[in-house]
Scaffold this motif. Structure first.
Motif, PDB file in Angstrom:
ATOM      1  N   VAL A 180     -14.303 -12.507  22.686  1.00  0.00           N
ATOM      2  CA  VAL A 180     -14.236 -11.494  21.627  1.00  0.00           C
ATOM      3  C   VAL A 180     -15.090 -11.854  20.421  1.00  0.00           C
ATOM      4  CG1 VAL A 180     -11.949 -10.705  22.331  1.00  0.00           C
ATOM      5  CG2 VAL A 180     -12.146 -12.547  20.624  1.00  0.00           C
ATOM      6  N   ARG A 205      -7.950 -13.852  14.084  1.00  0.00           N
ATOM      7  CA  ARG A 205      -8.307 -12.440  13.983  1.00  0.00           C
ATOM      8  C   ARG A 205      -8.766 -12.089  12.573  1.00  0.00           C
ATOM      9  NH1 ARG A 205      -7.077  -8.111  11.805  1.00  0.00           N
ATOM     10  NH2 ARG A 205      -5.360  -9.107  10.702  1.00  0.00           N
ATOM     11  N   THR A 257      -2.273  -6.813  17.832  1.00  0.00           N
ATOM     12  CA  THR A 257      -3.130  -7.967  17.660  1.00  0.00           C
ATOM     13  C   THR A 257      -2.351  -9.232  17.360  1.00  0.00           C
ATOM     14  OG1 THR A 257      -3.425  -7.385  15.337  1.00  0.00           O
ATOM     15  CG2 THR A 257      -5.102  -6.630  16.880  1.00  0.00           C
ATOM     16  N   VAL A 261      -5.345 -16.273  20.898  1.00  0.00           N
ATOM     17  CA  VAL A 261      -6.785 -16.497  20.777  1.00  0.00           C
ATOM     18  C   VAL A 261      -7.065 -17.994  20.776  1.00  0.00           C
ATOM     19  CG1 VAL A 261      -8.849 -16.131  19.373  1.00  0.00           C
ATOM     20  CG2 VAL A 261      -7.048 -14.379  19.434  1.00  0.00           C
ATOM     21  N   LEU A 298     -10.503  -6.978  21.088  1.00  0.00           N
ATOM     22  CA  LEU A 298      -9.218  -7.652  21.259  1.00  0.00           C
ATOM     23  C   LEU A 298      -8.319  -6.898  22.225  1.00  0.00           C
ATOM     24  CD1 LEU A 298      -8.207  -8.874  17.681  1.00  0.00           C
ATOM     25  CD2 LEU A 298      -8.522 -10.302  19.703  1.00  0.00           C
TER      26      LEU A 298
END
Length: 318
Positions: free
Chosen positions: A78, A277, A2, A7, A287
């Motif tokens: 997401v 996240r 991650t 993002v 993710l």
């Protein structure tokens, strides 16, 4: 895995035929039309963005349902920051009960900057709505345009210590000139509370052509944000499609990449994905699917290494 996922923590879309957008007028051309995620897909790929957070653009349920329908077709979505009527707590509870069945719905935003009363967020009825978000573990995107809006953040952070708050667009500081002292002091007071975060997004001039900005205009604002928040409470967003008026997604994202490139590698990892996240508590499976999907769209090796579903490439416009 991650930590390496990039993002974009602030994207919008809208369709005036499916929801009402009172702020969307002809004065905002070329934005006054249907805008969907396919339009920015190539820019996301070119920027190396793996996943996106869709943020509400209207205070109605129809806008939220449009985002949810879009997420159904786009694995790169997401998370969704939805609308709930904070000033009507019973109605908000009912709506949030419905949205609780969708793991992509992570938080709520209201169009505070379009409400005539600059102190609306401090009203007792709104406070009951905020307390409901805190109770449910949802986040609150706080959109501030006036200095007074930003001044209210410490009050909210103290009243609702369990509510994770992110200040969209760093509270709209002056760009390319003007007195930044009030903004600097207000942002620092807000950042003193550990439940308050900041978004590096939407930093364009408010009182002139929004395309008239430079990386040098943004650097002192970003420096101050890093000073008061640290990388662990900052995330980056492209603010598309509003950013079309500021030069387009590529120009805006390239500026963020240039400024983040001046930071340590660990800080870049945090701001480019890890902070989003942790703040939004993004679903790990979503993710992983988004990362695999993104790699497939960019024809990178090991496209399906993070997800056995091996999803198809991103949708494209014809």
């Amino acid at each position: 895995m991650t930590g390496s996922v990039v993002v974009d923590a602030h994207l919008h879309l809208w369709d005036p035929h499916r929801a009402r957008y009172d702020w969307l007028t002809d004065e905002l051309a070329p934005l006054n039309r249907r805008i969907d995620l396919e339009e920015v897909a190539d820019d996301l790929d070119a920027a190396g963005v793996d996943a996106v957070v869709l943020v509400q653009a209207a205070d109605n349920d129809e806008d939220t349902e449009l985002m949810r329908a879009t997420a159904d077709e786009h694995p790169e979505v997401v998370a969704i920051v939805a609308y709930a009527p904070l000033h009507e707590v019973e109605r908000a509870r009912g709506r949030l009960d419905v949205l609780a069945t969708d793991s992509r719905v992570v938080g709520v935003r209201n169009m505070i900057h379009n409400i005539p009363d600059p102190d609306w967020i401090l009203r007792p009825d709104v406070g009951r709505g905020l307390a409901e978000l805190e109770r449910r573990g949802l986040t609150f995107d706080y959109v501030a345009e006036l200095p007074r809006h930003l001044e209210h953040v410490p009050v909210l952070a103290e009243r609702y210590p369990g509510l994770r708050i992110v200040i969209d667009h760093l509270g709209k500081p002056p760009i390319g000139g003007g007195d930044r002292q009030i903004w600097c002091e207000s942002l620092a007071r807000a950042a003193a509370f550990p439940n308050v975060y900041g978004k590096l997004s939407g930093l364009y001039p408010l009182e002139r052509d929004p395309s008239q900005w430079s990386i040098d205009d943004l650097r002192p604002l970003v420096d101050h944000a890093f000073t008061v928040f640290g990388a662990e409470r900052l995330m980056v967003g492209g603010d598309w499609p509003v950013s079309i008026r500021a030069g387009g997604y590529h120009r805006v994202w390239a500026a963020w990449e240039a400024l983040l490139g001046e930071r340590a590698a660990d800080d870049r990892t945090l701001v480019r994905g890890e902070t989003a996240r942790s703040f939004y508590r993004l679903d790990q499976h979503l993710l992983a699917t988004a990362a695999a999907h993104s790699k497939a769209a960019r024809n990178l090796p090991d496209a399906a290494s993070h997800d056995t579903m091996s999803p198809p490439s991103r949708k494209r416009t014809a």
